[in-house]
Motif scaffolding. Structure first.
Motif, PDB file in Angstrom:
ATOM      1  N   GLU A   1       0.842  -1.222  -0.019  1.00 28.97           N
ATOM      2  CA  GLU A   1       0.367   0.249  -0.147  1.00 28.97           C
ATOM      3  C   GLU A   1       0.460   1.598  -0.052  1.00 28.97           C
ATOM      4  OE1 GLU A   1      -2.497  -0.772   3.017  1.00 28.97           O
ATOM      5  OE2 GLU A   1      -3.463  -1.820   1.943  1.00 28.97           O
ATOM      6  N   ASP A   2       1.831   1.330   1.040  1.00 23.03           N
ATOM      7  CA  ASP A   2       3.178   2.409   0.950  1.00 23.03           C
ATOM      8  C   ASP A   2       3.246   2.183  -0.313  1.00 23.03           C
ATOM      9  OD1 ASP A   2       2.019   2.845   3.109  1.00 23.03           O
ATOM     10  OD2 ASP A   2       3.544   1.915   4.026  1.00 23.03           O
ATOM     11  N   GLU A   3       3.724   1.534  -0.924  1.00 23.75           N
ATOM     12  CA  GLU A   3       4.843   1.248  -2.656  1.00 23.75           C
ATOM     13  C   GLU A   3       3.675   1.579  -3.547  1.00 23.75           C
ATOM     14  OE1 GLU A   3       7.974   1.921  -1.777  1.00 23.75           O
ATOM     15  OE2 GLU A   3       8.200   2.201   0.077  1.00 23.75           O
ATOM     16  N   LEU A   4       2.854   1.453  -3.781  1.00 16.23           N
ATOM     17  CA  LEU A   4       2.116   0.882  -4.708  1.00 16.23           C
ATOM     18  C   LEU A   4       2.392   0.460  -5.994  1.00 16.23           C
ATOM     19  CD1 LEU A   4       1.004   4.828  -4.700  1.00 16.23           C
ATOM     20  CD2 LEU A   4      -0.475   2.474  -3.862  1.00 16.23           C
ATOM     21  N   ASN A   5       2.801   1.301  -7.637  1.00 14.27           N
ATOM     22  CA  ASN A   5       3.184  -0.198  -8.383  1.00 14.27           C
ATOM     23  C   ASN A   5       4.932  -0.273  -8.104  1.00 14.27           C
ATOM     24  OD1 ASN A   5       0.561  -0.277  -9.488  1.00 14.27           O
ATOM     25  ND2 ASN A   5       0.937   1.690 -10.311  1.00 14.27           N
ATOM     26  N   SER A   6       5.483   0.464  -7.082  1.00 19.46           N
ATOM     27  CA  SER A   6       6.690  -0.359  -6.901  1.00 19.46           C
ATOM     28  C   SER A   6       7.807  -0.948  -5.967  1.00 19.46           C
ATOM     29  CB  SER A   6       7.292   1.397  -6.353  1.00 19.46           C
ATOM     30  OG  SER A   6       7.497   1.748  -5.612  1.00 19.46           O
ATOM     31  N   PHE A   7       6.695  -1.620  -5.456  1.00 20.28           N
ATOM     32  CA  PHE A   7       6.930  -2.508  -4.585  1.00 20.28           C
ATOM     33  C   PHE A   7       7.189  -3.881  -5.415  1.00 20.28           C
ATOM     34  CE2 PHE A   7       5.743  -6.705  -1.684  1.00 20.28           C
ATOM     35  CZ  PHE A   7       6.599  -5.601  -0.853  1.00 20.28           C
ATOM     36  N   ASP A   8       8.699  -4.097  -6.239  1.00 23.83           N
ATOM     37  CA  ASP A   8       8.611  -5.388  -6.527  1.00 23.83           C
ATOM     38  C   ASP A   8       8.963  -6.424  -6.005  1.00 23.83           C
ATOM     39  OD1 ASP A   8      11.245  -4.448  -5.647  1.00 23.83           O
ATOM     40  OD2 ASP A   8      12.030  -4.013  -7.505  1.00 23.83           O
ATOM     41  N   VAL A   9       9.835  -7.614  -6.605  1.00 21.59           N
ATOM     42  CA  VAL A   9      10.234  -8.503  -5.805  1.00 21.59           C
ATOM     43  C   VAL A   9      11.895  -8.750  -4.771  1.00 21.59           C
ATOM     44  CG1 VAL A   9      12.041  -9.522  -7.710  1.00 21.59           C
ATOM     45  CG2 VAL A   9      10.841 -11.084  -6.833  1.00 21.59           C
ATOM     46  N   ASN A  10      12.396  -7.792  -5.126  1.00 25.75           N
ATOM     47  CA  ASN A  10      13.315  -7.425  -4.333  1.00 25.75           C
ATOM     48  C   ASN A  10      12.925  -6.572  -2.594  1.00 25.75           C
ATOM     49  OD1 ASN A  10      15.244  -8.396  -6.090  1.00 25.75           O
ATOM     50  ND2 ASN A  10      15.461  -5.778  -6.919  1.00 25.75           N
ATOM     51  N   GLU A  11      11.518  -6.109  -3.568  1.00 25.72           N
ATOM     52  CA  GLU A  11      10.858  -5.214  -1.999  1.00 25.72           C
ATOM     53  C   GLU A  11       9.976  -6.746  -0.757  1.00 25.72           C
ATOM     54  OE1 GLU A  11      10.833  -1.915  -0.778  1.00 25.72           O
ATOM     55  OE2 GLU A  11      13.093  -2.402  -2.098  1.00 25.72           O
ATOM     56  N   ARG A  12      10.261  -7.627  -1.642  1.00 22.13           N
ATOM     57  CA  ARG A  12       8.710  -8.827  -1.002  1.00 22.13           C
ATOM     58  C   ARG A  12       9.942  -9.222  -0.493  1.00 22.13           C
ATOM     59  NH1 ARG A  12       7.250 -12.656  -5.371  1.00 22.13           N
ATOM     60  NH2 ARG A  12       6.761 -10.695  -6.555  1.00 22.13           N
ATOM     61  N   PHE A  13      11.308  -9.379  -0.622  1.00 16.87           N
ATOM     62  CA  PHE A  13      12.916 -10.134  -0.586  1.00 16.87           C
ATOM     63  C   PHE A  13      12.771 -10.180   0.962  1.00 16.87           C
ATOM     64  CE2 PHE A  13      14.570 -12.620  -4.757  1.00 16.87           C
ATOM     65  CZ  PHE A  13      13.023 -12.926  -4.495  1.00 16.87           C
ATOM     66  N   ARG A  14      12.858  -7.824   0.705  1.00 16.42           N
ATOM     67  CA  ARG A  14      12.913  -7.463   2.151  1.00 16.42           C
ATOM     68  C   ARG A  14      12.340  -7.803   3.155  1.00 16.42           C
ATOM     69  NH1 ARG A  14      11.379  -2.524   4.155  1.00 16.42           N
ATOM     70  NH2 ARG A  14      10.198  -2.631   1.886  1.00 16.42           N
ATOM     71  N   VAL A  15      11.113  -7.151   3.314  1.00 18.20           N
ATOM     72  CA  VAL A  15      10.629  -7.150   3.560  1.00 18.20           C
ATOM     73  C   VAL A  15      10.534  -8.739   4.553  1.00 18.20           C
ATOM     74  CG1 VAL A  15       7.733  -7.542   3.987  1.00 18.20           C
ATOM     75  CG2 VAL A  15       8.867  -5.463   2.832  1.00 18.20           C
TER      76      VAL A  15
END
Length: 257
Positions: free
Chosen positions: A144-158
């Protein structure tokens, strides 16, 4: 505690023999079994709150054979939560984007205030389900915070941040999937092993069959796709050391004694 088994492979790989050996350990882990098979972007989860060796359904499934690219399997020795279907691994939920997350756990959560709110939201009563709900809530917040910029690398980070945050003071041996990648973590020595061969990687709480099994690296998030490791997290310091008195007090608190 419980036992875990998982496979990530580039091509369909026969695993029936390994699954039969894995489920034979249900003599010691008699409180339920579950299996999740992933194929072509879909998953099928089957589970029962009975000893795997006593399940006519599982016997028939194994007789039909398993040839998979990705699979997760679990046998439960209950610590927290009654022996019933809703407490049987693997656990499944969706994030706000519709992505399905599937998680199984070998361990116990002793210390984590961030999981307390899920006592009233979860379907069952296990600490393991609460780990999944917390993980997906963190994914949702970032989506919700990142909208369309939440890519797979962000998924890994979280996912890595959640594991690092929950590890201190808790036994957190996890295998989970977002439907695309397989995430693996252990923080207790000698409790999860890996075998890599022929475009496939196998994980098990205890080595199975033949082949060269090595201990999974400690205190790191590892992520796999199609039989290969594609992400290695930073090492953390949250090693779990078993404390029998801590376990006894936890069991007493949940039993109401």
């Amino acid at each position: 505690m419980c036992e875990l088994f998982a496979v990530s492979a580039k091509n369909k790989t026969p695993v029936t023999g390994l699954l039969k050996e894995f489920f034979s350990h249900s003599r010691e882990h008699s409180n339920g079994w579950g299996i999740a098979v992933f194929e072509n972007g879909f998953q099928n989860v089957e589970r029962e709150p009975v000893r795997a060796s006593d399940s006519a359904y599982l016997k028939n499934r194994l007789a039909a054979g398993f040839e998979v690219t990705t699979v997760m399997a679990h046998i439960r020795k209950a610590t927290i939560g009654d022996v019933e279907y809703r407490n049987t691994h693997p656990f499944v939920t969706r994030d706000v984007s519709g992505r399905v997350w599937t998680l199984m756990h070998n361990g116990t959560i002793f210390e984590s205030g961030v999981l307390s709110p899920y006592l009233h939201r979860q379907k069952g009563t296990t600490d393991s389900e609460r780990v999944l709900l917390y993980l997906v809530d963190q994914i949702n917040e970032n989506l919700e915070d990142e909208l369309n910029s939440f890519d797979v690398n962000e998924r890994f980070r979280v996912a890595e941040e959640v594991v690092v945050h929950l590890s201190p003071g808790n036994k957190l041996n996890l295998v989970f999937s977002d439907g695309e990648y397989l995430y693996v973590h252990k923080n207790a020595p000698g409790t999860l092993y890996i075998r890599e061969e022929n475009d496939a990687v196998f994980f098990s709480t205890r080595p199975l069959g033949t082949g060269n099994w090595n201990e999974v690296p400690q205190n790191q998030m590892l992520i796999y796709k199609d039989g290969y490791r594609i992400y290695t997290g930073e090492k953390h310091n949250g090693t779990y050391v078993e404390n029998e008195e801590q376990l006894r007090l936890l069991y007493l608190s949940y039993s109401g004694l």
